[in-house]
Motif scaffolding. Structure first.
Motif: not given
Length: 457
Positions: A127-138, A153-162, A455-456
């Motif tokens: 996850v990002s350094w701040e912990g609010d966005r995804l870096d790698f899951a899939h 970089r998608r917010p964790l609340a909406t990111a697709r996490i396996p 990208f946002g």
């Protein structure tokens, strides 16, 4: 159930002492993973005093070992060096610019132990350094050997996490646990890559060799994205991405399928190179010229027909009469022997005399000049591939000798993506001509960059 008695955590650092201070402090706070474990740090040719700082800060810690290289071995060579030094049954690769959570190592160990024997590697979540966005899951792989971190970089609340235990095509090289014997049997990281896509290549080799890769969301690290890779420079990274993508495809596609996908891979690479040449360099539009469309051989109206008369060069002066004895005598009387000899020598060596004053000829054609760094990087890829064909072919042969699982089985699980990524890709991928070059029956996921990553953020 996979047996595991000892783990070696491997951290590579190149001029990243300031990152190590945080990373190693977080490792010191790890919960008990239930196995013996050690930390190996490679000072990868650093010039920032990493080795000296490590000796001062951790020289008395029996759990942490420093391995030093006098020069930068790259991510691949450096980590291979650490694997050779490791004492664990499994090795955990961890980027130096990360901050693992206290339960990170225990989560990797638990997931590995719970997995069937054919699971060679477990990938954690980044996850990002701040912990609010995804870096790698899939991760997803493209048809030409590139790859994406899905929902980067998608917010964790909406990111697709396996889900825990879900299969992945590859584990991220910055947060993964892999059986040491499997890593070595597959050939380790390909050191010719230096960095980037080495984990994609390894994942494909593990799968084709009959093993699997799974995910655990509980093994989480925070990452300063690109903190180390920025040191390489944007265009040097571009070289690595393009070269390593082609090598990944070349080595890993199985016989029969590689020959059928190769035209589409080559056309994509050529299209991107041509687009860079034309759009990013002065005079690049001359690469679009068809010399037989009116330029030569009287195949059409001359391009000069569209030039205003005021810009057309004046007609050449009539040819001078040939030199005769009478002509030479006249020139002798006019200039004298010394000046006549000087003029003759000038003409003989091709310098001639200054042209007489008159209307200036039009400017010379705007010939292309390559000064765009991204274009230069792309052309360097061509040079590298042509110069290393034999080595790449030998690497391909080694990969295919280990094959125990077909690409059809792999792509049924993880279909390759077709994502317009570079300028010109969209038009190419939409063209019927390009689509006719894609192998029939190859499962493809057609997507776009905004669908793949954010990208946002």
């Amino acid at each position: 159930m996979s047996r595991l008695d000892r783990v070696s955590v491997l951290v590579l650092s190149w001029n990243g002492r300031h990152h190590l201070e945080t990373c190693l402090a977080a490792l010191a706070e790890q919960n008990d993973p239930g196995v013996d474990w050690e930390v190996l740090v490679l000072d990868n040719g650093s010039t920032d005093g990493t080795a000296e700082w490590m000796e001062r800060a951790y020289g008395r810690d029996p759990k942490i070992r420093l391995v030093a290289s006098p020069h930068n071995l790259g991510f691949c060579g450096g980590n291979n060096r650490l694997v050779a030094e490791a004492r664990g049954d499994a090795v955990a690769f961890l980027n130096n610019d990360t901050r693992p959570r206290p339960d990170w190592l225990a989560a990797l160990v638990d997931a590995y132990r719970a997995a069937p024997e054919d699971v060679a590697a477990v990938s954690g979540k980044i996850v990002s350094w701040e912990g609010d966005r995804l870096d790698f899951a899939h991760g997803v792989m493209t048809f030409d050997g590139h790859a994406f971190q899905l929902d980067f970089r998608r917010p964790l609340a909406t990111a697709r996490i396996p889900q825990a235990g879900a299969e992945l095509p590859f584990a991220c090289g910055g947060n993964m646990l892999v059986r040491r014997a499997s890593f070595l049997a597959a050939g380790g990281f390909d050191e010719s890559y230096f960095a980037y896509l080495e984990d994609v290549d390894l994942g494909w080799r593990l799968w084709s060799g009959g093993e699997r890769v799974v995910f655990t969301p509980d093994a989480t690290v925070h990452h300063r994205s690109s903190a180390t890779s920025d040191l390489l420079g944007l265009y040097n990274r571009g070289f690595l991405f393009e070269r390593n993508a082609f090598l990944t495809a070349f080595k890993n596609y199985e016989p029969g399928l590689w020959e059928r996908i190769l035209p589409a891979v080559m056309l994509t690479f050529l299209s991107r190179t041509q687009t860079l040449l034309v759009e990013n360099n002065p005079g690049g539009s001359t690469f679009r010229i068809d010399p037989y469309a009116g330029w030569i051989a009287n195949t059409g109206p001359s391009p000069l027909s569209a030039v205003p008369p005021s810009q057309v060069a004046p007609a050449a002066p009539p040819a001078r009469p040939p030199w005769t004895p009478r002509h030479v005598a006249a020139k002798w009387r006019e200039h004298g022997p010394r000046e006549l000899l000087r003029r003759g020598l000038l003409k003989a060596i091709g310098r001639g005399l200054p042209p007489p004053a008159g209307p200036a000829a039009p400017a010379a054609a705007d010939y292309p000049r390559i000064d765009d760094e991204r274009t230069v990087a792309q052309l360097r890829v061509v040079h590298y591939l042509l110069g290393h064909l034999d080595g790449a072919a030998a690497a391909r042969a080694a990969v295919q000798r280990r094959r125990r699982r077909s690409d059809r089985e792999i792509f049924d699980r993880f279909p390759p993506y077709l994502v317009p990524t570079y300028p010109g890709d969209q038009a190419l991928f939409d063209s019927p001509g390009f689509q006719s070059w894609l192998p029939a029956g190859l499962p493809l996921v057609r997507s776009t960059l905004p669908e793949v990553m954010d990208f946002g953020g």
